[in-house]
Design a protein around this motif. Structure first.
Motif, PDB file in Angstrom:
ATOM      1  N   ASN A  45       0.813  -1.228   0.000  1.00 61.67           N
ATOM      2  CA  ASN A  45       0.000   0.000   0.000  1.00 61.67           C
ATOM      3  C   ASN A  45       0.841   1.271   0.000  1.00 61.67           C
ATOM      4  N   GLN A  46       2.125   1.146   0.284  1.00 65.20           N
ATOM      5  CA  GLN A  46       3.020   2.301   0.244  1.00 65.20           C
ATOM      6  C   GLN A  46       3.538   2.579  -1.166  1.00 65.20           C
ATOM      7  N   LEU A  47       3.230   1.685  -2.093  1.00 69.34           N
ATOM      8  CA  LEU A  47       3.677   1.836  -3.474  1.00 69.34           C
ATOM      9  C   LEU A  47       2.570   2.433  -4.330  1.00 69.34           C
ATOM     10  N   THR A  48       2.970   3.034  -5.428  1.00 69.01           N
ATOM     11  CA  THR A  48       1.984   3.579  -6.364  1.00 69.01           C
ATOM     12  C   THR A  48       1.279   2.416  -7.071  1.00 69.01           C
ATOM     13  N   PRO A  49       0.092   2.651  -7.631  1.00 67.59           N
ATOM     14  CA  PRO A  49      -0.581   1.592  -8.387  1.00 67.59           C
ATOM     15  C   PRO A  49       0.301   1.037  -9.518  1.00 67.59           C
ATOM     16  N   ALA A  50       1.053   1.894 -10.168  1.00 63.31           N
ATOM     17  CA  ALA A  50       1.942   1.443 -11.251  1.00 63.31           C
ATOM     18  C   ALA A  50       3.041   0.526 -10.700  1.00 63.31           C
ATOM     19  N   GLU A  51       3.610   0.873  -9.561  1.00 65.26           N
ATOM     20  CA  GLU A  51       4.638   0.037  -8.940  1.00 65.26           C
ATOM     21  C   GLU A  51       4.043  -1.308  -8.500  1.00 65.26           C
ATOM     22  N   GLN A  52       2.840  -1.263  -7.956  1.00 60.96           N
ATOM     23  CA  GLN A  52       2.174  -2.493  -7.525  1.00 60.96           C
ATOM     24  C   GLN A  52       1.961  -3.432  -8.712  1.00 60.96           C
ATOM     25  N   GLU A  53       1.497  -2.875  -9.814  1.00 62.25           N
ATOM     26  CA  GLU A  53       1.240  -3.668 -11.012  1.00 62.25           C
ATOM     27  C   GLU A  53       2.538  -4.259 -11.557  1.00 62.25           C
ATOM     28  N   LYS A  54       3.585  -3.451 -11.558  1.00 54.64           N
ATOM     29  CA  LYS A  54       4.881  -3.912 -12.056  1.00 54.64           C
ATOM     30  C   LYS A  54       5.409  -5.072 -11.200  1.00 54.64           C
ATOM     31  N   ILE A  55       5.308  -4.935  -9.889  1.00 59.90           N
ATOM     32  CA  ILE A  55       5.771  -5.996  -8.985  1.00 59.90           C
ATOM     33  C   ILE A  55       4.968  -7.272  -9.194  1.00 59.90           C
ATOM     34  N   MET A  56       3.645  -7.145  -9.306  1.00 57.98           N
ATOM     35  CA  MET A  56       2.802  -8.320  -9.534  1.00 57.98           C
ATOM     36  C   MET A  56       3.190  -9.018 -10.834  1.00 57.98           C
ATOM     37  N   HIS A  57       3.418  -8.239 -11.869  1.00 55.82           N
ATOM     38  CA  HIS A  57       3.790  -8.809 -13.170  1.00 55.82           C
ATOM     39  C   HIS A  57       5.132  -9.537 -13.081  1.00 55.82           C
ATOM     40  N   VAL A  58       6.104  -8.919 -12.468  1.00 58.57           N
ATOM     41  CA  VAL A  58       7.442  -9.510 -12.365  1.00 58.57           C
ATOM     42  C   VAL A  58       7.399 -10.797 -11.532  1.00 58.57           C
ATOM     43  N   PHE A  59       6.707 -10.779 -10.395  1.00 56.92           N
ATOM     44  CA  PHE A  59       6.639 -11.976  -9.566  1.00 56.92           C
ATOM     45  C   PHE A  59       5.851 -13.089 -10.256  1.00 56.92           C
ATOM     46  N   GLN A  60       4.801 -12.739 -10.969  1.00 57.63           N
ATOM     47  CA  GLN A  60       4.037 -13.740 -11.713  1.00 57.63           C
ATOM     48  C   GLN A  60       4.919 -14.393 -12.771  1.00 57.63           C
ATOM     49  N   ARG A  61       5.639 -13.594 -13.504  1.00 56.85           N
ATOM     50  CA  ARG A  61       6.515 -14.114 -14.568  1.00 56.85           C
ATOM     51  C   ARG A  61       7.635 -14.963 -13.983  1.00 56.85           C
ATOM     52  N   LEU A  62       8.241 -14.490 -12.913  1.00 53.05           N
ATOM     53  CA  LEU A  62       9.314 -15.240 -12.255  1.00 53.05           C
ATOM     54  C   LEU A  62       8.790 -16.591 -11.761  1.00 53.05           C
ATOM     55  N   SER A  63       7.586 -16.606 -11.223  1.00 50.11           N
ATOM     56  CA  SER A  63       6.961 -17.841 -10.754  1.00 50.11           C
ATOM     57  C   SER A  63       6.719 -18.815 -11.903  1.00 50.11           C
ATOM     58  N   GLU A  64       6.256 -18.308 -13.035  1.00 50.53           N
ATOM     59  CA  GLU A  64       6.007 -19.151 -14.205  1.00 50.53           C
ATOM     60  C   GLU A  64       7.291 -19.789 -14.716  1.00 50.53           C
ATOM     61  N   VAL A  65       8.339 -19.016 -14.826  1.00 49.53           N
ATOM     62  CA  VAL A  65       9.607 -19.501 -15.347  1.00 49.53           C
ATOM     63  C   VAL A  65      10.269 -20.453 -14.355  1.00 49.53           C
ATOM     64  N   ALA A  66      10.104 -20.196 -13.070  1.00 46.16           N
ATOM     65  CA  ALA A  66      10.721 -21.040 -12.027  1.00 46.16           C
ATOM     66  C   ALA A  66      10.201 -22.470 -12.084  1.00 46.16           C
ATOM     67  N   LYS A  67       8.981 -22.679 -12.528  1.00 41.87           N
ATOM     68  CA  LYS A  67       8.401 -24.023 -12.576  1.00 41.87           C
ATOM     69  C   LYS A  67       9.187 -24.963 -13.481  1.00 41.87           C
ATOM     70  N   ASP A  68       9.934 -24.404 -14.429  1.00 42.05           N
ATOM     71  CA  ASP A  68      10.703 -25.223 -15.378  1.00 42.05           C
ATOM     72  C   ASP A  68      12.054 -25.692 -14.841  1.00 42.05           C
ATOM     73  N   VAL A  69      12.457 -25.203 -13.671  1.00 40.68           N
ATOM     74  CA  VAL A  69      13.792 -25.490 -13.155  1.00 40.68           C
ATOM     75  C   VAL A  69      14.023 -26.995 -12.992  1.00 40.68           C
ATOM     76  N   TYR A  70      13.044 -27.710 -12.452  1.00 38.95           N
ATOM     77  CA  TYR A  70      13.206 -29.146 -12.216  1.00 38.95           C
ATOM     78  C   TYR A  70      12.624 -30.002 -13.325  1.00 38.95           C
ATOM     79  N   GLY A  71      12.071 -29.378 -14.347  1.00 42.12           N
ATOM     80  CA  GLY A  71      11.510 -30.116 -15.458  1.00 42.12           C
ATOM     81  C   GLY A  71      10.273 -30.924 -15.085  1.00 42.12           C
ATOM     82  N   ARG A  72       9.525 -30.425 -14.098  1.00 40.78           N
ATOM     83  CA  ARG A  72       8.305 -31.143 -13.656  1.00 40.78           C
ATOM     84  C   ARG A  72       7.089 -30.481 -14.216  1.00 40.78           C
TER      85      ARG A  72
END
Length: 136
Positions: free
Chosen positions: A109-136
């Motif tokens: 809540n201390q971040l701007t809406p744009a910063e919040q959206e950017k963080i959500m996007h980055v963490f979502q993408r990082l989470s998606e890519v991380a799933k491939d690490v173990y090939g499961r």
């Protein structure tokens, strides 16, 4: 990568939930694996963590004693026993792996809406890519 790890550990340190459960790191990892992958056998768990069947079995016994996992014997093959997370196990796993929602909300809540959206996007993408690490 070093800076990213420093930031991640700082975020977790400051925003982690407070709890009193006494649980080993290996047990937390087993609970997390069951949460992400679903029911597994002791053999599957031993293989995932490169530990002996006996060591995996001992971890499972402790988790079962605390009602954090349950065992189900296969109706098709009585030798096959699957381990699954209980509701209590889900809660303990969350307390030991996730951030405190209230603390996180306060920080976000201390971040701007744009910063919040950017963080959500980055963490979502990082989470998606991380799933491939173990090939499961």
């Amino acid at each position: 990568m070093e800076k990213l790890n420093e930031h991640f550990t700082s975020i977790y340190y400051y925003l982690r939930p407070e709890h009193d459960e006494k649980i080993s790191h290996q047990s937390v990892r087993i609970l997390q694996t069951l949460e992400k992958e679903g029911a597994l056998t002791v053999r599957n768990i031993a293989e995932r963590f490169s530990i002996s069947h006996n060591t995996a079995s001992e971890h499972i016994k402790k988790l079962e004693k605390n009602n954090w996992v349950s065992k189900t014997r296969s109706s098709i093959d009585q030798r096959v026993v699957t381990i699954q997370l209980t509701k209590e196990g889900e809660e303990v796993m969350r307390l030991n792996t996730q951030l405190d929602s209230g603390k996180l909300e306060h920080v976000i809540n201390q971040l701007t809406p744009a910063e919040q959206e950017k963080i959500m996007h980055v963490f979502q993408r990082l989470s998606e890519v991380a799933k491939d690490v173990y090939g499961r």
